[in-house]
Scaffold this motif. Structure first.
Motif, mmCIF file in Angstrom:
data_model
loop_
_atom_site.group_PDB
_atom_site.id
_atom_site.type_symbol
_atom_site.label_atom_id
_atom_site.label_comp_id
_atom_site.label_asym_id
_atom_site.label_seq_id
_atom_site.Cartn_x
_atom_site.Cartn_y
_atom_site.Cartn_z
ATOM 1 N N THR A 132 -5.206 0.744 6.868
ATOM 2 C CA THR A 132 -5.533 1.983 7.581
ATOM 3 C C THR A 132 -4.473 2.180 8.654
ATOM 4 O O THR A 132 -4.111 1.231 9.369
ATOM 5 C CB THR A 132 -6.923 1.919 8.230
ATOM 6 N N ILE A 133 -3.978 3.405 8.770
ATOM 7 C CA ILE A 133 -2.861 3.669 9.676
ATOM 8 C C ILE A 133 -3.219 4.786 10.650
ATOM 9 O O ILE A 133 -3.558 5.905 10.246
ATOM 10 C CB ILE A 133 -1.597 4.047 8.889
ATOM 11 N N GLU A 134 -3.145 4.476 11.920
ATOM 12 C CA GLU A 134 -3.309 5.456 12.988
ATOM 13 C C GLU A 134 -1.932 5.817 13.529
ATOM 14 O O GLU A 134 -1.115 4.935 13.826
ATOM 15 C CB GLU A 134 -4.187 4.886 14.105
ATOM 16 N N THR A 135 -1.659 7.102 13.656
ATOM 17 C CA THR A 135 -0.349 7.572 14.111
ATOM 18 C C THR A 135 -0.438 8.122 15.533
ATOM 19 O O THR A 135 -1.354 8.884 15.850
ATOM 20 C CB THR A 135 0.174 8.679 13.179
ATOM 21 N N LYS A 136 0.507 7.728 16.374
ATOM 22 C CA LYS A 136 0.625 8.269 17.727
ATOM 23 C C LYS A 136 2.052 8.782 17.915
ATOM 24 O O LYS A 136 3.012 8.141 17.482
ATOM 25 C CB LYS A 136 0.318 7.202 18.785
ATOM 26 N N HIS A 137 2.173 9.930 18.563
ATOM 27 C CA HIS A 137 3.483 10.550 18.747
ATOM 28 C C HIS A 137 3.679 10.877 20.223
ATOM 29 O O HIS A 137 2.917 11.657 20.803
ATOM 30 C CB HIS A 137 3.569 11.829 17.906
ATOM 31 N N TYR A 138 4.700 10.283 20.834
ATOM 32 C CA TYR A 138 4.966 10.479 22.250
ATOM 33 C C TYR A 138 6.362 11.077 22.459
ATOM 34 O O TYR A 138 7.218 11.010 21.569
ATOM 35 C CB TYR A 138 4.874 9.135 22.998
ATOM 36 N N ASP A 139 6.540 11.638 23.649
ATOM 37 C CA ASP A 139 7.851 12.180 24.027
ATOM 38 C C ASP A 139 8.776 11.020 24.360
ATOM 39 O O ASP A 139 8.559 10.284 25.332
ATOM 40 C CB ASP A 139 7.682 13.101 25.240
ATOM 41 N N CYS A 182 -16.858 0.655 -4.644
ATOM 42 C CA CYS A 182 -16.360 -0.310 -5.632
ATOM 43 C C CYS A 182 -17.260 -1.532 -5.806
ATOM 44 O O CYS A 182 -17.025 -2.354 -6.702
ATOM 45 C CB CYS A 182 -14.953 -0.778 -5.250
ATOM 46 N N GLY A 183 -18.254 -1.661 -4.929
ATOM 47 C CA GLY A 183 -19.149 -2.801 -5.034
ATOM 48 C C GLY A 183 -18.527 -4.119 -4.619
ATOM 49 O O GLY A 183 -18.986 -5.186 -5.025
ATOM 50 N N ARG A 184 -17.487 -4.061 -3.822
ATOM 51 C CA ARG A 184 -16.796 -5.280 -3.399
ATOM 52 C C ARG A 184 -16.225 -5.063 -2.007
ATOM 53 O O ARG A 184 -15.781 -3.960 -1.669
ATOM 54 C CB ARG A 184 -15.670 -5.609 -4.384
ATOM 55 N N ASN A 185 -16.249 -6.126 -1.220
ATOM 56 C CA ASN A 185 -15.707 -6.054 0.135
ATOM 57 C C ASN A 185 -14.226 -6.420 0.129
ATOM 58 O O ASN A 185 -13.850 -7.498 -0.342
ATOM 59 C CB ASN A 185 -16.475 -6.995 1.073
ATOM 60 N N TYR A 186 -13.394 -5.497 0.628
ATOM 61 C CA TYR A 186 -11.950 -5.731 0.688
ATOM 62 C C TYR A 186 -11.509 -5.843 2.139
ATOM 63 O O TYR A 186 -11.921 -5.031 2.984
ATOM 64 C CB TYR A 186 -11.183 -4.578 0.044
ATOM 65 N N PRO A 187 -10.665 -6.830 2.461
ATOM 66 C CA PRO A 187 -10.111 -6.889 3.825
ATOM 67 C C PRO A 187 -9.184 -5.700 4.052
ATOM 68 O O PRO A 187 -8.487 -5.257 3.134
ATOM 69 C CB PRO A 187 -9.340 -8.213 3.844
ATOM 70 N N VAL A 188 -9.189 -5.187 5.268
ATOM 71 C CA VAL A 188 -8.373 -4.024 5.609
ATOM 72 C C VAL A 188 -7.450 -4.387 6.761
ATOM 73 O O VAL A 188 -7.903 -4.880 7.803
ATOM 74 C CB VAL A 188 -9.258 -2.818 5.998
ATOM 75 N N GLN A 189 -6.171 -4.144 6.582
ATOM 76 C CA GLN A 189 -5.194 -4.387 7.641
ATOM 77 C C GLN A 189 -5.118 -3.173 8.557
ATOM 78 O O GLN A 189 -4.927 -2.048 8.108
ATOM 79 C CB GLN A 189 -3.815 -4.673 7.047
ATOM 80 N N LYS A 190 -5.256 -3.409 9.854
ATOM 81 C CA LYS A 190 -5.247 -2.327 10.848
ATOM 82 C C LYS A 190 -3.824 -2.104 11.350
ATOM 83 O O LYS A 190 -3.184 -3.034 11.838
ATOM 84 C CB LYS A 190 -6.162 -2.684 12.017
ATOM 85 N N VAL A 191 -3.379 -0.862 11.244
ATOM 86 C CA VAL A 191 -1.983 -0.542 11.597
ATOM 87 C C VAL A 191 -1.947 0.668 12.526
ATOM 88 O O VAL A 191 -2.684 1.643 12.331
ATOM 89 C CB VAL A 191 -1.154 -0.223 10.335
ATOM 90 N N ALA A 192 -1.090 0.596 13.523
ATOM 91 C CA ALA A 192 -0.764 1.771 14.353
ATOM 92 C C ALA A 192 0.747 1.977 14.271
ATOM 93 O O ALA A 192 1.515 1.053 14.552
ATOM 94 C CB ALA A 192 -1.200 1.566 15.794
ATOM 95 N N ILE A 193 1.143 3.163 13.862
ATOM 96 C CA ILE A 193 2.565 3.516 13.832
ATOM 97 C C ILE A 193 2.814 4.487 14.984
ATOM 98 O O ILE A 193 2.247 5.579 15.018
ATOM 99 C CB ILE A 193 2.968 4.145 12.488
ATOM 100 N N ILE A 194 3.649 4.062 15.911
ATOM 101 C CA ILE A 194 3.850 4.810 17.153
ATOM 102 C C ILE A 194 5.276 5.350 17.191
ATOM 103 O O ILE A 194 6.244 4.593 17.086
ATOM 104 C CB ILE A 194 3.575 3.921 18.376
ATOM 105 N N ILE A 195 5.366 6.654 17.331
ATOM 106 C CA ILE A 195 6.658 7.331 17.392
ATOM 107 C C ILE A 195 6.977 7.688 18.846
ATOM 108 O O ILE A 195 6.105 8.174 19.577
ATOM 109 C CB ILE A 195 6.644 8.613 16.538
#
Length: 249
Positions: A132-139, A182-195
């Motif tokens: 999962t990717i959260e995006t942040k954009h700064y000046d 899907c009936g199955r638990n999958y690990p999720v990698q947490k990501v933040a991409i910061i510009i």
């Protein structure tokens, strides 16, 4: 002919917020013009031959003035919100274009995955795992700085819990949704991409959170170990596509 469907594109939720801000602005403008014209009409009555009292004319004038002040303050907030949305949408589109270049049979990319009152900017289903990717954009000119160390995230020297909590919430949402699909638990990698900000990770601890800039993510992603088969990726991606598809008719 059957219906045509698609999934969301990057920045689609922010575009909807901007459209809603414009609608609010036009409503405020229309209401102000209505009150202004009504007040002017009443004053013309008072100054002319019609039987309008001074008190009524003043009352409408005060009401119109108060609404004008409210409308100005509301409009300034709308402008600030729209600027932030445009900035965020630009960031999501830049990241989205970068992620789309990673797409292949083993990497499926989804954008703007909507939850209840929030959205996951980007979702990757791949043989290297689920991200999962959260995006942040700064000046970039303002010199913002992120420091991730010992499980804490600092923004310009101050503890920033908001971003980590946001990443946790989005990952939990996707994990629970995939389990129901899907009936199955999958690990999720947490990501933040910061510009537009400097990012420092002195401990190089990327086990729980990836806090990266847009140029760093592809390198980390390509070096990640493969944990899913291509068949798994196809199966999960098909389920996600069915969940996210929207009609284009």
């Amino acid at each position: 002919m059957g219906k045509k469907f698609r999934t969301h594109v990057q920045g689609e939720s922010l575009q909807k917020k901007i459209d809603a801000d414009f609608e609010t602005y036009y409503c405020l403008l229309a209401m102000f013009l209505a009150f202004f014209l009504l007040t002017l009409y009443i004053w013309l009555f008072y100054l002319g031959v019609w039987d309008i009292t001074l008190g009524l004319a003043i009352t409408f004038s005060v009401f119109t003035l108060l609404f004008f002040i409210y409308a100005v303050r509301k409009t300034l907030k709308l402008i600030k919100h729209m600027r932030n949305c445009y900035k965020g949408m630009e960031g999501e589109r830049l990241v989205g274009e970068m992620l789309n270049k990673l797409s292949s049979d083993s990497v499926r990319v989804f954008h703007d995955v909507c939850g209840d009152c929030f959205n996951v900017d980007h979702l990757i289903i791949s043989t290297r795992g689920i991200f999962t990717i959260e995006t942040k954009h700064y000046d970039r000119k303002k010199g913002y700085k992120f420091l991730y160390q010992d499980g804490k995230l600092l923004f310009n020297g101050r503890v920033c819990k908001t971003l980590l909590n946001q990443m946790d919430g989005e990952a939990n949402f996707i994990s629970e949704k995939l389990e129901s699909l899907c009936g199955r638990n999958y690990p999720v990698q947490k990501v933040a991409i910061i510009i537009g900000a400097y990012i420092e990770n002195p401990a190089k601890d990327f086990s729980k959170y990836w806090i990266l800039n847009e140029s760093g993510f592809p390198k980390f992603f390509k070096n990640a170990k493969e944990t899913l088969s291509i068949d798994d990726v196809r199966s999960i991606a098909n389920q996600v596509t069915e969940w996210l598809k929207v009609s284009v008719d």
